[in-house]
Scaffold this active site. Structure first.
Site, PDB file in Angstrom:
ATOM      1  N   SER A   1       0.815  -1.227   0.000  1.00  0.00           N
ATOM      2  CA  SER A   1       0.000   0.000   0.000  1.00  0.00           C
ATOM      3  C   SER A   1       0.844   1.270   0.000  1.00  0.00           C
ATOM      4  O   SER A   1       0.297   2.371  -0.148  1.00  0.00           O
ATOM      5  CB  SER A   1      -0.930   0.019   1.216  1.00  0.00           C
ATOM      6  OG  SER A   1      -1.651  -1.171   1.316  1.00  0.00           O
TER       7      SER A   1
ATOM      8  N   HIS B   1       3.103   3.653   8.212  1.00  0.00           N
ATOM      9  CA  HIS B   1       2.089   3.666   9.272  1.00  0.00           C
ATOM     10  C   HIS B   1       2.591   4.450  10.479  1.00  0.00           C
ATOM     11  O   HIS B   1       3.796   4.465  10.773  1.00  0.00           O
ATOM     12  CB  HIS B   1       1.782   2.237   9.727  1.00  0.00           C
ATOM     13  CG  HIS B   1       1.165   1.400   8.654  1.00  0.00           C
ATOM     14  ND1 HIS B   1      -0.088   1.633   8.160  1.00  0.00           N
ATOM     15  CD2 HIS B   1       1.640   0.315   7.978  1.00  0.00           C
ATOM     16  CE1 HIS B   1      -0.371   0.735   7.220  1.00  0.00           C
ATOM     17  NE2 HIS B   1       0.664  -0.073   7.094  1.00  0.00           N
TER      18      HIS B   1
ATOM     19  N   ARG C   1       2.226 -11.211   1.492  1.00  0.00           N
ATOM     20  CA  ARG C   1       2.800 -10.963   2.821  1.00  0.00           C
ATOM     21  C   ARG C   1       3.369 -12.274   3.338  1.00  0.00           C
ATOM     22  O   ARG C   1       2.709 -13.306   3.244  1.00  0.00           O
ATOM     23  CB  ARG C   1       1.741 -10.505   3.813  1.00  0.00           C
ATOM     24  CG  ARG C   1       0.852  -9.370   3.349  1.00  0.00           C
ATOM     25  CD  ARG C   1      -0.349  -9.313   4.288  1.00  0.00           C
ATOM     26  NE  ARG C   1      -1.298  -8.267   4.004  1.00  0.00           N
ATOM     27  CZ  ARG C   1      -2.343  -8.400   3.174  1.00  0.00           C
ATOM     28  NH1 ARG C   1      -2.552  -9.520   2.517  1.00  0.00           N
ATOM     29  NH2 ARG C   1      -3.188  -7.408   3.007  1.00  0.00           N
TER      30      ARG C   1
ATOM     31  N   ILE D   1       8.519 -10.628   7.646  1.00  0.00           N
ATOM     32  CA  ILE D   1       8.431  -9.160   7.589  1.00  0.00           C
ATOM     33  C   ILE D   1       7.212  -8.782   6.742  1.00  0.00           C
ATOM     34  O   ILE D   1       7.312  -8.409   5.574  1.00  0.00           O
ATOM     35  CB  ILE D   1       9.735  -8.518   7.056  1.00  0.00           C
ATOM     36  CG1 ILE D   1      10.959  -9.065   7.802  1.00  0.00           C
ATOM     37  CG2 ILE D   1       9.656  -7.002   7.172  1.00  0.00           C
ATOM     38  CD1 ILE D   1      11.014  -8.771   9.297  1.00  0.00           C
TER      39      ILE D   1
ATOM     40  N   SER E   1       3.378  -6.559   7.013  1.00  0.00           N
ATOM     41  CA  SER E   1       3.125  -5.174   7.412  1.00  0.00           C
ATOM     42  C   SER E   1       3.357  -5.053   8.915  1.00  0.00           C
ATOM     43  O   SER E   1       2.992  -5.972   9.652  1.00  0.00           O
ATOM     44  CB  SER E   1       1.687  -4.803   7.060  1.00  0.00           C
ATOM     45  OG  SER E   1       1.483  -3.453   7.286  1.00  0.00           O
TER      46      SER E   1
ATOM     47  N   SER F   1       7.250   0.357   6.655  1.00  0.00           N
ATOM     48  CA  SER F   1       7.385   1.469   7.606  1.00  0.00           C
ATOM     49  C   SER F   1       8.591   1.264   8.517  1.00  0.00           C
ATOM     50  O   SER F   1       9.268   2.215   8.901  1.00  0.00           O
ATOM     51  CB  SER F   1       6.139   1.568   8.495  1.00  0.00           C
ATOM     52  OG  SER F   1       4.972   1.385   7.752  1.00  0.00           O
TER      53      SER F   1
ATOM     54  N   CYS G   1       0.757   9.701 -21.240  1.00  0.00           N
ATOM     55  CA  CYS G   1      -0.151   9.768 -20.079  1.00  0.00           C
ATOM     56  C   CYS G   1       0.507  10.469 -18.893  1.00  0.00           C
ATOM     57  O   CYS G   1      -0.097  11.296 -18.228  1.00  0.00           O
ATOM     58  CB  CYS G   1      -0.564   8.378 -19.637  1.00  0.00           C
ATOM     59  SG  CYS G   1      -1.355   7.400 -20.907  1.00  0.00           S
TER      60      CYS G   1
ATOM     61  N   CYS H   1      -2.983   4.536 -20.288  1.00  0.00           N
ATOM     62  CA  CYS H   1      -2.886   3.553 -21.384  1.00  0.00           C
ATOM     63  C   CYS H   1      -2.000   2.363 -21.002  1.00  0.00           C
ATOM     64  O   CYS H   1      -1.880   1.422 -21.762  1.00  0.00           O
ATOM     65  CB  CYS H   1      -2.405   4.216 -22.670  1.00  0.00           C
ATOM     66  SG  CYS H   1      -0.617   4.250 -22.856  1.00  0.00           S
TER      67      CYS H   1
HETATM   68  C1  LIG Z   1      -0.493  -6.481   0.137  1.00  0.00           C
HETATM   69  C2  LIG Z   1       0.549  -5.880   1.034  1.00  0.00           C
HETATM   70  C3  LIG Z   1       0.391  -4.592   1.572  1.00  0.00           C
HETATM   71  C4  LIG Z   1       1.348  -4.055   2.408  1.00  0.00           C
HETATM   72  N1  LIG Z   1       1.242  -2.747   2.814  1.00  0.00           N
HETATM   73  C5  LIG Z   1       2.200  -2.209   3.608  1.00  0.00           C
HETATM   74  C6  LIG Z   1       2.147  -0.847   3.982  1.00  0.00           C
HETATM   75  O1  LIG Z   1       1.331  -0.069   3.502  1.00  0.00           O
HETATM   76  N2  LIG Z   1       3.073  -0.393   4.864  1.00  0.00           N
HETATM   77  C7  LIG Z   1       4.017  -1.193   5.400  1.00  0.00           C
HETATM   78  O2  LIG Z   1       4.769  -0.735   6.243  1.00  0.00           O
HETATM   79  N3  LIG Z   1       4.145  -2.476   4.999  1.00  0.00           N
HETATM   80  C8  LIG Z   1       3.275  -2.990   4.103  1.00  0.00           C
HETATM   81  N4  LIG Z   1       3.387  -4.274   3.669  1.00  0.00           N
HETATM   82  C9  LIG Z   1       4.538  -5.057   4.099  1.00  0.00           C
HETATM   83  C10 LIG Z   1       5.768  -4.734   3.277  1.00  0.00           C
HETATM   84  O3  LIG Z   1       5.466  -4.677   1.906  1.00  0.00           O
HETATM   85  C11 LIG Z   1       6.806  -5.812   3.544  1.00  0.00           C
HETATM   86  O4  LIG Z   1       7.014  -5.878   4.921  1.00  0.00           O
HETATM   87  C12 LIG Z   1       8.122  -5.524   2.884  1.00  0.00           C
HETATM   88  O5  LIG Z   1       7.964  -5.183   1.535  1.00  0.00           O
HETATM   89  C13 LIG Z   1       9.008  -6.755   3.020  1.00  0.00           C
HETATM   90  O6  LIG Z   1      10.220  -6.468   2.398  1.00  0.00           O
HETATM   91  P1  LIG Z   1      11.337  -7.539   2.274  1.00  0.00           P
HETATM   92  O7  LIG Z   1      12.517  -6.808   1.795  1.00  0.00           O
HETATM   93  O8  LIG Z   1      11.448  -8.299   3.552  1.00  0.00           O
HETATM   94  O9  LIG Z   1      10.789  -8.620   1.250  1.00  0.00           O
HETATM   95  P2  LIG Z   1      10.758  -8.677  -0.378  1.00  0.00           P
HETATM   96  O10 LIG Z   1      10.492  -7.324  -0.961  1.00  0.00           O
HETATM   97  O11 LIG Z   1       9.814  -9.735  -0.714  1.00  0.00           O
HETATM   98  O12 LIG Z   1      12.255  -9.056  -0.735  1.00  0.00           O
HETATM   99  C14 LIG Z   1      12.762 -10.356  -0.700  1.00  0.00           C
HETATM  100  C15 LIG Z   1      13.666 -10.542  -1.884  1.00  0.00           C
HETATM  101  O13 LIG Z   1      14.348 -11.777  -1.775  1.00  0.00           O
HETATM  102  C16 LIG Z   1      14.587 -12.267  -3.069  1.00  0.00           C
HETATM  103  N5  LIG Z   1      14.889 -13.706  -3.026  1.00  0.00           N
HETATM  104  C17 LIG Z   1      14.072 -14.697  -2.610  1.00  0.00           C
HETATM  105  N6  LIG Z   1      14.684 -15.892  -2.757  1.00  0.00           N
HETATM  106  C18 LIG Z   1      15.918 -15.645  -3.261  1.00  0.00           C
HETATM  107  C19 LIG Z   1      17.022 -16.468  -3.662  1.00  0.00           C
HETATM  108  N7  LIG Z   1      16.973 -17.800  -3.566  1.00  0.00           N
HETATM  109  N8  LIG Z   1      18.141 -15.880  -4.149  1.00  0.00           N
HETATM  110  C20 LIG Z   1      18.205 -14.538  -4.277  1.00  0.00           C
HETATM  111  N9  LIG Z   1      17.188 -13.712  -3.934  1.00  0.00           N
HETATM  112  C21 LIG Z   1      16.055 -14.250  -3.433  1.00  0.00           C
HETATM  113  C22 LIG Z   1      13.286 -11.947  -3.801  1.00  0.00           C
HETATM  114  O14 LIG Z   1      13.469 -11.923  -5.210  1.00  0.00           O
HETATM  115  C23 LIG Z   1      12.915 -10.590  -3.216  1.00  0.00           C
HETATM  116  O15 LIG Z   1      13.352  -9.512  -4.036  1.00  0.00           O
HETATM  117  C24 LIG Z   1       2.467  -4.825   2.775  1.00  0.00           C
HETATM  118  C25 LIG Z   1       2.650  -6.090   2.204  1.00  0.00           C
HETATM  119  C26 LIG Z   1       1.733  -6.592   1.312  1.00  0.00           C
HETATM  120  C27 LIG Z   1       1.988  -7.885   0.629  1.00  0.00           C
END
Ligand SMILES: Cc1cc2nc3c(=O)[nH]c(=O)nc-3n(C[C@H](O)[C@H](O)[C@H](O)COP(=O)(O)OP(=O)(O)OC[C@H]3O[C@@H](n4cnc5c(N)ncnc54)[C@H](O)[C@@H]3O)c2cc1C
Length: 476
Positions: A54, A58, A314, A338, A340, A344, A400, A435
């Site tokens: 989103s 927060h 998530r 990790i 939501s 944030s 656009c 578009c």
């Molecule tokens: C629908 C939704 C709404 C949300 N809204 C909010 C919000 O408004 N505010 C908020 O604070 N949080 C929100 N969140 C939570 C937030 O998006 C996540 O907490 C955050 O993006 C997690 O980040 P990350 O870096 O841990 O994971 P990711 O962004 O998933 O990164 C993990 C990475 O690991 C890589 N990877 C996996 N396996 C391997 C491998 N074997 N080798 C190499 N690379 C690999 C993947 O390609 C990926 O790029 C939301 C989540 C969702 C799904």
């Protein structure tokens, strides 16, 4: 696909997963002068949960007091305005409303917020609420307003943090799908089947891929649950629908279906919360749930103005984030579940990890990245100045969103190599408008191919195998 590293590179720290969490840690380590590399299996950073959420910072009243979610959300929220300034990115203080008729529950949230250390919380009702949110369903009587909530672009933060890490000496290796991890003495060797990267420490921030990586390392495995969230993106014609983020009262499944302005002037409606591990799927069921829930709060939403639907996943582990030193394998940091408010909390997670690694959390002033130019947001005089300097700024590619060839060429010339159309879309907003790329796709492909010295056939939409042009129609 070309790699931006040499075989057998050796680092002190390797971060697996270039999401918002990995990139925040990467930038923090690089700015602290550490030898660090971040790898991701995707061809760009931020293609996991980081690109499909989103986009809200927060305030921090929702998480259970005492949890990592609560502490790191509140700290992250305080850090974001400074992060935005340092990276030259937009952040909008829109505030957020939780609306409903259960006054007691809203009071509980208010009390929880105060315990978590959240300032600027107010209970509203009657004429005050009507004046602030005239579009709200008149049957809804109460709201908790959090002043200190922001909207940001989650993928631009991820990209700029990765770039910042690079300009400060870190390395990013994309298209590196970690398939095997072995430890000899104090050194881990990570392999994707072609290349090897060696490191003293591994930080496993691979989101939905956490357990696969932990399995290879021999570190802790957690019971992961995946919850998909589906969204509608409305055209910028709808940008005045709501001034702030509007949520329903939270439930066990999450914060509920919200309606929010985005930092780029669209309206986002969603997400749903279905148990599933299919990241990219959107379903009639999920979308119709989103539609009915959102319309209950704001009956005037015009879903005919939808320009895009998407979903994100998530990764959930119990009730809290897991961020800890592995007990099974020395020199490994486990980062799991990790969900939501992970976006944030991300800048605060980075400091928390520095602390776990025994490093100083006071990061010295470091090299800054060049801010992205957004031509459409500039006054005419400034646009003319840029065009006089570089006529490519006067050639509009995306009609656009008003994105010029100059902006696309700039995005292709930054510290992180871009080989995908979606990579250009995230950086410049080319193809993000009404578009959805209908007019600008072919020119974008041409520019990506030219800058990377590859053929048009090699340009991908996002990941390996998502090539857009697969064969020629004519021989010559
Ligand atoms: C629908 C939704 C709404 C949300 N809204 C909010 C919000 O408004 N505010 C908020 O604070 N949080 C929100 N969140 C939570 C937030 O998006 C996540 O907490 C955050 O993006 C997690 O980040 P990350 O870096 O841990 O994971 P990711 O962004 O998933 O990164 C993990 C990475 O690991 C890589 N990877 C996996 N396996 C391997 C491998 N074997 N080798 C190499 N690379 C690999 C993947 O390609 C990926 O790029 C939301 C989540 C969702 C799904």
């Amino acid at each position: 696909m070309m790699k931006n590293t040499n075989n057998n590179d050796m680092f002190d720290y390797v971060i697996v997963g270039a999401g918002i969490v990995g990139s925040s840690i990467f930038s923090a380590l690089a700015r602290s002068g550490k030898s660090v590399c971040m790898i991701d299996k995707a061809l760009d950073v931020g293609t996991g949960a980081a690109k499909a959420n989103s986009g809200l910072v927060h305030a921090g009243f929702d998480a259970k007091p005492g949890t990592l979610k609560a502490k790191l959300n509140v700290l992250g929220n305080k850090m974001y305005p400074l992060e935005a300034k340092r990276l030259g990115l937009s952040i909008k203080k829109t505030g957020a409303y939780v609306v409903g008729n259960d006054k007691e529950k809203l009071e509980e949230l208010l009390a929880r917020g105060k315990t978590n250390g959240v300032d600027g919380l107010h209970l509203l009702s009657g004429s005050e609420l009507k004046a602030k949110l005239p579009m709200l369903n008149p049957e809804i009587k109460y709201a908790l307003f959090a002043e200190n909530a922001y909207v940001i672009s989650p993928y631009m933060f991820t990209i700029c943090l990765a770039e910042e890490g690079i300009v400060n000496g870190g390395r990013v290796v994309l298209g590196f799908d970690a398939k095997r991890i072995k430890k000899h003495g104090d050194i881990f060797t990570i392999s994707d089947g072609f290349d090897e990267i060696k490191t003293k420490y591994i930080i496993n921030s691979s989101g939905a891929g956490y357990n696969e990586i932990a399995n290879m390392i021999g570190s802790e495995i957690y019971e992961l649950e995946f919850r998909r969230g589906e969204y509608f993106v409305l055209d910028s014609t709808e940008k005045n629908l709501v001034p702030s983020t509007v949520f329903p009262l939270p439930s066990k499944a999450g914060k509920g279906v919200l309606v929010t302005p985005t930092v780029d002037g669209n309206i986002l409606v969603g997400p749903s919360s279905q148990l599933s591990d299919d990241i990219t799927k959107t379903t009639a069921e999920g979308l119709s749930f989103v539609r009915s829930q959102a319309s209950n709060m704001i009956p005037s939403i015009n879903f005919k103005k939808t320009i895009r639907i998407f979903s994100g996943i998530r990764t959930v582990v119990g009730d809290d984030f897991v961020i800890e030193k592995s007990r099974e394998m020395p020199n490994v940091i486990n980062i799991a579940g990790i969900c939501s408010p992970g976006l944030s909390a991300a800048p605060a997670i980075a400091l928390y990890v520095l602390n776990l690694l025994g490093l100083d959390t006071k990061i010295p002033a470091a090299k800054k990245i060049k801010p992205y130019v957004a031509l459409s947001s500039l006054p005419v005089s400034k646009k003319n100045e840029l065009i006089a300097r570089n006529p490519l700024y006067g050639k509009i590619v995306c009609k656009c969103e008003g994105i010029s060839e100059g902006e696309i060429v700039d995005a292709l010339s930054r510290p992180l190599r871009v080989v995908s159309v979606d990579g250009i879309k995230r950086r410049t907003r080319t193809g993000m408008g009404r578009c959805q790329g209908g007019f600008c796709l072919s020119k974008t492909i041409e520019l990506i191919a030219k800058k990377n010295n590859i053929t048009l056939f090699d340009v991908v939409k996002e990941n390996k195998g998502s090539n857009i042009i697969v064969s020629g129609v004519k021989k010559s």
